[in-house]
Every structure is written in structure tokens, then in C-alpha cells.
Design an enzyme around this catalytic site. Structure first.
Site, PDB file in Angstrom:
ATOM      1  N   ALA A 156       0.846  -1.231   0.012  1.00 50.60           N
ATOM      2  CA  ALA A 156       0.205  -0.124   0.054  1.00 50.60           C
ATOM      3  C   ALA A 156       0.999   1.280   0.008  1.00 50.60           C
ATOM      4  CB  ALA A 156      -0.873  -0.031   1.211  1.00 50.60           C
ATOM      5  N   THR A 157       0.466   2.200  -0.775  1.00 44.41           N
ATOM      6  CA  THR A 157       1.414   3.162  -0.723  1.00 44.41           C
ATOM      7  C   THR A 157       0.990   4.619   0.147  1.00 44.41           C
ATOM      8  OG1 THR A 157       0.651   3.620  -2.887  1.00 44.41           O
ATOM      9  CG2 THR A 157       2.654   2.700  -2.627  1.00 44.41           C
ATOM     10  N   THR A 158       0.564   5.776  -0.608  1.00 44.33           N
ATOM     11  CA  THR A 158       0.540   7.184  -0.068  1.00 44.33           C
ATOM     12  C   THR A 158      -0.620   7.358   0.919  1.00 44.33           C
ATOM     13  OG1 THR A 158       1.710   7.581  -2.171  1.00 44.33           O
ATOM     14  CG2 THR A 158       0.928   9.346  -0.425  1.00 44.33           C
TER      15      THR A 158
END
Lengths: 282, 273
Positions: free
Chosen positions: A54-56
Site C-alpha cells: 500500500a502506498t501514499t
């Protein structure tokens, strides 16, 4: 339903007789340690790139509260593994956490952390202090350090409304724990450098919750613009970022329609100026 | 240990009498269904030591008797619920499972220990509809009663249950249900406990996430004002459900904190222990 009756008598008594601290994690660690996020095993080879990431996540305070938002993309290496993943989680009535890094570990953390806070609240009859909440999360991250070294890195961003100060607070963490309290705003994940740059220009002291939600959506768009692992608004599938607001009234996740309103406004403006709002030079 | 022989029947009878006497010393607690869920009402001079508590998302707990004993049950219940909810899913934690856990624990202590627990417990679970609501009453010997609509326990439990039965109707508004509960808890011609000495909580099915909500301070006073305006008006229109924002942030000390705990934990000298 499986229940206590499947357990040996000794363990059932343990539920009643071993009254230790009010920490659910500590209790579960002695009662059923296998339920906790993996701690010590070491994998032969790092598998970091093979599991979804998962990123930002971005968060910013406003007058009397805090907003957190996350994009919806999960990636495994250069593959998009999910387009509508949720990475901002309600922790309790007055706090939430967002996760970046290994999605599976992050979701597990979020689930355990929610029980941890509720358990304390029910046992003690009061909610934990904001600093206490931040410290508990730090301990959980620290426990995962071994796995992080193997590539299963998970880093949370924690936001809470502090009733004693009547303001929102943001804490960030590194893989070895933390917590580091952040003034005004912060971002985590691979797109965070771009998001933080955007937030730096767009943040306004004393802004409203409404304005700050818009600011976060702009920042996520800027992150998605430059970071391939961060997903922008998916117009064809109608997948928008998750935006959560916490203030004196408690935690509230904005509805799809509300977020769509912000996204639409932003997209229309970006058609004219693709790089978004311009901050004054002086 | 006493010398000589006592028959098992005699021992059990003595234990049961002992527990009943202990429970009868305290005041009663009332649990009843209303239109949006389940209401708990307890006269309780303490603001910090509770007789009513949240166990899980949909499950509430109320108890009478010795405070230290039911507190242990409460903690055990919270652990049971949190463990199961974390292991499986939050929806897999049920009131029935908790009632069974309590029943087996109470029953085991009643048969195996010299002294049985002097407690009576209600486990209530709110469903999505009123048909899904459940109220289980558990006694000191581990018996489980699946109650319909309402339950009373503690001292004067029979008289209170009698008054409840007379006035209880299905799908009452919250204010009406509170009125019924207070009438049941008050002896005919007696004085009602003041607001500061009431512990009131609901499991409100319309709330998000966690259904349990303690009604205190201004919210409780407003509700009580509604009840006194229309004393047990049978055809009162259903009032709109009260807005239920998340529990208020922890507040500082109140103005008049009574120093005592719920009855049962206070040694009044009459206890044979």
C-alpha cells in the site's frame, strides 16, 4: 461458532483469573501468541516485492481536528494488485491510522490496534490518552522490526483528536518504531515525497476541515502524478481516495459523494492547470 | 472446615442460601427492551465503579452482588469477546457464547468452591431488529434464563420484576422505557433515586460500530425531564431516536462524586465473611 469450550479448562480460567495490565496485546501474547502479527521468524529470502504494498497516506491538521486521506492502489512490484484497497482505518471514536508498506501486515496491525484501544477503554472505563495511543502503536511497529528487515515493511501514520487540547495531532513512525509527532501535516509511502511537497505549498494554518480535505486530495493527486505506485482518482471505475475527518464530534469517513465532490472540483481545475493550485511567491 | 458430615444436598442448599442473601442485600438492576434496543438502569451512588458495562460491539453487561466478583466476570467477558472477535470476525462474537462462558464459570465455582459467587448477571445483545435482541439472565449457580422483554435482578428482584411486568410494553420509546424502569425500581410511594445516583446505559441498534452508550450528565437529565412530563402515558407517540454522537471526550471530575462503590463491595459488617 468456535468458543471457549474448545479450549482446555486451564485456559478458560486464565480468562478470568490472570488479571494483568489493560493491554489486549499483552494478554493475547501470553494467552494465544500465535494470534499476534508474526514477530521473530526469519524468512530465507526477502519476499518484499511479491506481496501487495500500500502506498501514499497524507494527513493534515485543521482548526479543531485532523484529516487523513489515502489513495486506493496496492502494488506487487510493478503490477497493480488492487485498485480499491483501503488503507485508512478507524482506530476508535477519536483516532485513525493509515498504512503504507506491506498491505497484509498493515491490515493486521490496524485490526489488532483497534481491539487494543477498545480493550483498554472497556477495562479501564476511560479512553487512552493520545500520547498513550501513539506509544502503543510504536511498540507494535518495533515488534515487527525483524520482518521489516526481510522486506515486510509496514509503516503507519497515526492521527487523533486530542480532547485536552481541542486539536488534531499527527504521529509518524519509522520501521523501528517512533512515534514522531508532526506539526501541521505529514505523508508516508512511496508517493510521500511528492505529497509532502504539495502539502508544504498548500497548507494553511487555521483552515477549515473542508479546505483541508481538498488540500489532501490535491496532495494525493500530485503524488499519483509522479509516483507510479500511487493511484490517482479512477474516473471510469469511480474509485476515489478515502478521506476521514476527526474532530470533537468524533471520527467520520466522508461518503463517496462527498469525496467525489472534491475530486470533481479538483479535476476540473487540473484540466486548466495540470500542476494544480499555485502558491503565492511572496 | 467444619467437622462432621453434611449431605451434598445440604451443602448446596447452604451455598445457595448464602449467595441469595448476599445478592438480596444490594439494590436491583433493570434491563429492558425499547424500540431502538436495550436499556439498562441501575441505582448506583458511584460514578466510577459501574454495574453496567460494555463487553463488545453489540453486547452489554449488568450485574448485582459483590463488586469484586462481578468485576472479574466483566473482565473475563471482555477478554473472551476481544479474543474471539480478533481471531475470527467482529460479527462472530455473540451474546449466547458469552452467556455460556459465564454459565460454565459460575456453575463450576458453585459446585467446586466452598463459597459460590454472590452475583447475578445479565448479558444483553442488541440485534438489527427487535426480534434479534437477546437478554440472558444468569444466576450464581450457573443457571441461564433467556428473558423476553425485560429482566430484573438484585434485592427486591421479585417485586421489581412484578412492577416491570405490569408496565412493560413492546417498542416503547427510550423515555417511556426509562420511566417504566424507574417506576419498577421505586417502591410504591417511595422516592426515586436522584439523577446523580442513576447509572443508565443503552445498546442502541442505530449507532454505528459500537452500540453501547452510557447516558450521563445533560443527556440523561433531558431524558428524565421527558419522562416526568408524561408519566407513563401509554399512548405516547414514539419520540425520535436521540442523536447519538460518539461518547463525549473524557471529562474532568464531576461536582459531587460520591465516595462509595456499588453495594456489595462495601463491607457493612453484616457479611458473614
Amino acid at each position: 461458532m468456535a468458543s471457549h469450550r474448545d479450549l482446555p479448562v486451564g485456559l478458560v480460567n486464565h480468562l478470568f483469573q490472570n488479571t494483568g495490565s489493560s493491554s489486549f496485546t499483552e494478554f493475547v501474547g501470553s494467552y494465544a501468541p500465535d494470534l499476534l502479527p508474526r514477530r521473530d521468524e526469519v524468512l530465507a529470502t526477502p519476499i518484499g516485492d511479491q506481496v501487495p504494498h500500500a502506498t501514499t497516506i497524507v494527513a493534515a491538521t485543521f482548526a479543531g481536528g485532523v484529516v487523513m486521506a489515502g489513495d486506493r492502489r496496492a502494488t506487487s512490484g510493478n503490477i497493480i494488485s488492487q485498485r480499491d484497497v483501503e488503507k485508512v482505518f478507524r482506530a476508535d471514536d477519536y483516532s485513525c491510522m493509515g498504512i503504507a508498506g506491506t498491505a497484509s501486515t498493515g491490515i493486521e496491525f490496524a485490526r489488532l490496534y483497534r481491539v487494543e484501544l477498545e480493550h483498554y477503554e472497556k477495562v479501564e472505563g476511560r479512553s487512552m490518552s493520545v500520547q498513550g495511543k501513539a506509544n502503543r502503536l510504536a511498540t507494535m511497529i518495533r515488534g515487527n522490526l525483524g520482518m521489516a528487515m526481510q522486506g515486510l515493511v509496514v509503516v503507519p501514520l497515526f492521527a487523533a483528536y486530542d480532547p485536552d487540547r481541542d486539536e488534531g495531532r499527527i504521529f509518524s513512525y519509522d520501521v523501528a518504531g517512533g512515534p514522531y509527532e508532526r506539526e501541521r501535516f505529514d505523508a508516508i509511502g512511496s508517493g510521500s515525497i511528492f505529497a509532502r511537497g504539495s502539502l508544504k505549498k498548500l497548507y494553511r494554518d487555521g483552515a477549515s476541515a473542508d479546505d483541508m480535505a481538498m488540500t489532501l486530495i490535491q496532495a494525493l493527486y500530485d503524488a499519483a502524478d509522479d509516483d507510479s505506485a500511487t493511484g490517482g482518482p479512477d474516473v471510469t471505475r469511480k474509485i476515489w481516495p478515502i478521506v476521514s475527518v476527526i474532530d470533537a464530534d468524533g471520527f467520520r469517513r466522508l461518503s463517496e459523494e462527498e469525496v467525489y465532490g472534491y475530486v470533481q472540483q479538483m479535476l476540473e481545475a487540473r484540466l486548466i492547470s495540470p500542476d494544480g493550485p499555485i502558491a503565492p511567491l511572496r | 472446615m467444619p467437622f462432621g458430615y453434611a449431605s451434598p444436598e445440604q451443602i448446596m442448599r447452604d451455598k445457595a442460601d448464602y449467595a441469595r442473601k448476599g445478592i438480596a442485600r444490594g439494590r436491583s438492576v433493570v434491563t429492558l427492551q425499547y424500540v431502538d434496543g436495550i436499556l439498562f438502569v441501575a441505582p448506583n451512588p458511584s460514578r466510577a465503579l459501574h454495574k453496567i458495562s460494555e463487553i463488545y460491539d453489540r453486547i452489554g453487561f449488568a450485574a448485582v452482588g459483590r463488586y469484586n466478583e462481578f468485576e472479574e466476570l466483566r473482565l473475563g467477558g471482555i477478554r473472551y469477546a476481544d479474543i474471539n472477535g480478533y481471531t475470527y470476525d467482529r460479527s462472530d462474537v455473540t451474546g449466547r457464547g458469552l452467556a455460556n462462558l459465564y454459565a460454565s464459570n459460575l456453575g463450576r465455582i458453585f459446585t467446586e468452591s466452598i463459597k459460590s459467587l454472590e452475583v447475578e448477571v445479565v448479558v444483553a445483545e442488541v440485534g438489527d431488529t427487535k426480534e434479534g435482541d437477546a437478554i440472558y439472565r444468569l444466576t450464581f449457580d450457573g443457571s441461564v434464563f433467556d428473558e423476553h422483554g425485560f429482566a430484573a435482578m438484585g434485592g427486591q428482584a421479585e417485586a421489581v420484576a412484578g412492577r416491570l411486568k405490569e408496565r412493560y410494553r413492546e417498542s416503547m420509546s427510550l423515555a417511556d422505557a426509562l420511566e417504566v424502569a424507574l417506576t419498577a425500581l421505586t417502591e410504591p410511594g417511595g422516592e426515586r433515586p436522584p439523577v446523580g445516583q442513576l447509572e443508565v446505559a443503552v445498546l442502541d441498534r442505530n449507532r454505528e460500530h459500537r452500540k453501547f452508550l452510557r447516558l450521563t450528565g445533560a443527556r440523561l437529565e433531558r431524558l428524565l425531564a421527558q419522562t416526568s412530563k408524561s408519566p407513563a402515558a401509554p399512548a405516547a407517540p414514539p419520540t425520535t431516536p436521540p442523536t447519538t454522537p460518539p461518547a463525549a471526550p473524557p471529562q474532568g471530575s464531576g461536582d459531587t462524586p460520591p465516595p462509595t462503590g456499588p453495594e456489595g463491595d462495601v463491607d457493612d459488617g453484616s457479611s458473614p465473611l
